[in-house]
Design a protein around this motif. Structure first.
Motif, mmCIF file in Angstrom:
data_model
loop_
_atom_site.group_PDB
_atom_site.id
_atom_site.type_symbol
_atom_site.label_atom_id
_atom_site.label_comp_id
_atom_site.label_asym_id
_atom_site.label_seq_id
_atom_site.Cartn_x
_atom_site.Cartn_y
_atom_site.Cartn_z
ATOM 1 N N SER A 250 -0.864 3.968 0.888
ATOM 2 C CA SER A 250 -1.468 4.797 1.938
ATOM 3 C C SER A 250 -2.163 3.880 2.864
ATOM 4 C CB SER A 250 -2.523 5.822 1.285
ATOM 5 O OG SER A 250 -3.231 5.145 0.517
ATOM 6 N N VAL A 251 -2.171 4.115 4.113
ATOM 7 C CA VAL A 251 -2.852 3.214 5.189
ATOM 8 C C VAL A 251 -3.572 4.006 6.081
ATOM 9 C CG1 VAL A 251 -2.510 1.418 6.924
ATOM 10 C CG2 VAL A 251 -1.312 1.506 4.972
ATOM 11 N N SER B 67 -7.532 8.325 -3.137
ATOM 12 C CA SER B 67 -7.751 6.802 -2.749
ATOM 13 C C SER B 67 -6.695 6.441 -1.504
ATOM 14 C CB SER B 67 -7.766 6.036 -3.717
ATOM 15 O OG SER B 67 -6.429 5.997 -4.492
ATOM 16 N N ILE B 68 -7.555 5.343 -0.520
ATOM 17 C CA ILE B 68 -6.981 4.967 0.424
ATOM 18 C C ILE B 68 -6.598 3.480 0.200
ATOM 19 C CG2 ILE B 68 -6.719 4.431 3.018
ATOM 20 C CD1 ILE B 68 -8.427 7.094 3.010
ATOM 21 N N ASP B 69 -5.354 2.682 0.135
ATOM 22 C CA ASP B 69 -5.168 1.289 -0.260
ATOM 23 C C ASP B 69 -5.592 0.562 0.803
ATOM 24 O OD1 ASP B 69 -3.928 2.320 -2.678
ATOM 25 O OD2 ASP B 69 -2.143 2.790 -1.810
ATOM 26 N N ALA B 70 -5.495 0.803 1.946
ATOM 27 C CA ALA B 70 -5.859 0.048 3.178
ATOM 28 C C ALA B 70 -6.001 0.454 4.429
ATOM 29 C CB ALA B 70 -4.554 -0.985 3.326
ATOM 30 N N VAL B 71 -7.038 -0.252 5.118
ATOM 31 C CA VAL B 71 -7.592 0.269 6.550
ATOM 32 C C VAL B 71 -7.372 -0.661 7.466
ATOM 33 C CG1 VAL B 71 -9.692 -0.143 5.794
ATOM 34 C CG2 VAL B 71 -9.496 1.432 7.498
ATOM 35 N N GLU C 159 -13.208 0.490 -2.372
ATOM 36 C CA GLU C 159 -11.883 0.092 -3.229
ATOM 37 C C GLU C 159 -10.724 -0.143 -2.157
ATOM 38 O OE1 GLU C 159 -11.279 4.230 -1.900
ATOM 39 O OE2 GLU C 159 -12.998 3.159 -2.777
ATOM 40 N N THR C 160 -10.884 0.275 -0.874
ATOM 41 C CA THR C 160 -9.921 -0.014 0.048
ATOM 42 C C THR C 160 -9.830 -1.452 0.777
ATOM 43 O OG1 THR C 160 -10.206 2.332 0.718
ATOM 44 C CG2 THR C 160 -9.027 1.037 2.180
ATOM 45 N N ARG D 40 -9.708 -4.171 3.217
ATOM 46 C CA ARG D 40 -9.907 -3.991 4.669
ATOM 47 C C ARG D 40 -9.326 -5.154 5.547
ATOM 48 N NH1 ARG D 40 -16.263 -3.180 3.501
ATOM 49 N NH2 ARG D 40 -16.235 -1.571 1.824
ATOM 50 N N HIS E 289 -15.999 3.414 0.799
ATOM 51 C CA HIS E 289 -14.743 3.494 0.359
ATOM 52 C C HIS E 289 -14.452 1.852 0.158
ATOM 53 C CE1 HIS E 289 -14.225 7.022 2.678
ATOM 54 N NE2 HIS E 289 -13.267 7.154 1.891
ATOM 55 N N PRO F 1 0.727 -1.143 0.001
ATOM 56 C CA PRO F 1 -0.017 -0.018 -0.013
ATOM 57 C C PRO F 1 0.740 1.333 -0.088
ATOM 58 C CG PRO F 1 0.027 -0.605 2.000
ATOM 59 C CD PRO F 1 0.793 -2.091 1.296
#
Length: 198
Positions: free
Chosen positions: A54-55, A122-126, A156-157, A159, A154, A52
């Motif tokens: 962004s996280v 966009s945020i790649d992972a949460v 696309e992120t 999870r 979101h 990722p």
């Protein structure tokens, strides 16, 4: 694994929240350290695979899986780290991590940034906290619904639920507003959840 479900899901949720809360409360610092190290290693494997940029990461409290050292590692690796900011009783946004000195106790006593500027790329992972999880990807949170509402916007992120192995239960009822997870990382396993792929 635990199974607490009955004909009264609301009562079962209350019972499960109480039981898991008690189990987390019994963890000693000495007992927590090797468990946390094992979980961190498995999470590192998953993040290495996902790569990722962004996280979005929750700021852990004393009884949750610790995310403080993880955040430091992500920052050191040049990954954009975002943390939660509660705007009111229903809205949570992802804001840029301002460094530890830039956080203050916020709603519910949880550390929070003062910024009210949401991250709009966009945020790649949460990384998602919770009290209980099922291997299918269902999650029992703390009851306020902040993460379910955020996840709904979101899709696309990736999870990722973080929890101790004893927080995994056999089954959780899923309501229409409950948002499933893609992965679970515990101190014993890295598990791919099927709910979003079915």
């Amino acid at each position: 694994m635990h199974s607490l479900w009955s004909d009264d899901p609301a009562a079962a949720k209350r019972q499960l929240r109480q039981q898991i809360g008690q189990l987390r409360g019994r963890m000693t610092e000495a007992g927590r350290l090797p468990v946390q190290r094992s979980l961190d290693a498995l999470l590192g494997q998953l993040l290495d695979a996902l790569r990722p940029r962004s996280v979005f990461c929750y700021l852990s409290t004393a009884r949750e899986v610790d995310t403080h050292s993880l955040i430091d590692g992500l920052v050191a690796a040049g990954i954009t780290v975002l943390v939660p900011r509660l705007m009111d009783r229903t809205i949570m946004i992802a804001t840029a991590f301002p460094g530890w000195s830039g956080l203050v106790p916020g709603a519910l006593g949880i550390l929070s940034p003062s910024s009210t500027t949401a991250f709009h790329s966009s945020i790649d992972a949460v990384l998602v906290p919770g009290l209980a999880f099922s291997t299918r990807g269902a999650r029992l949170g703390y009851g306020a619904g902040y993460y379910d509402r955020w996840l709904a916007g979101h899709s696309e992120t990736a999870r990722i639920g973080l929890c101790f192995e004893f927080q995994i239960v056999r089954d959780l009822p899923v309501a229409s507003h409950d948002e499933p997870l893609d992965y679970l990382v515990t101190d014993q396993r890295l598990h791919v959840c099927p709910l979003r792929s079915t």
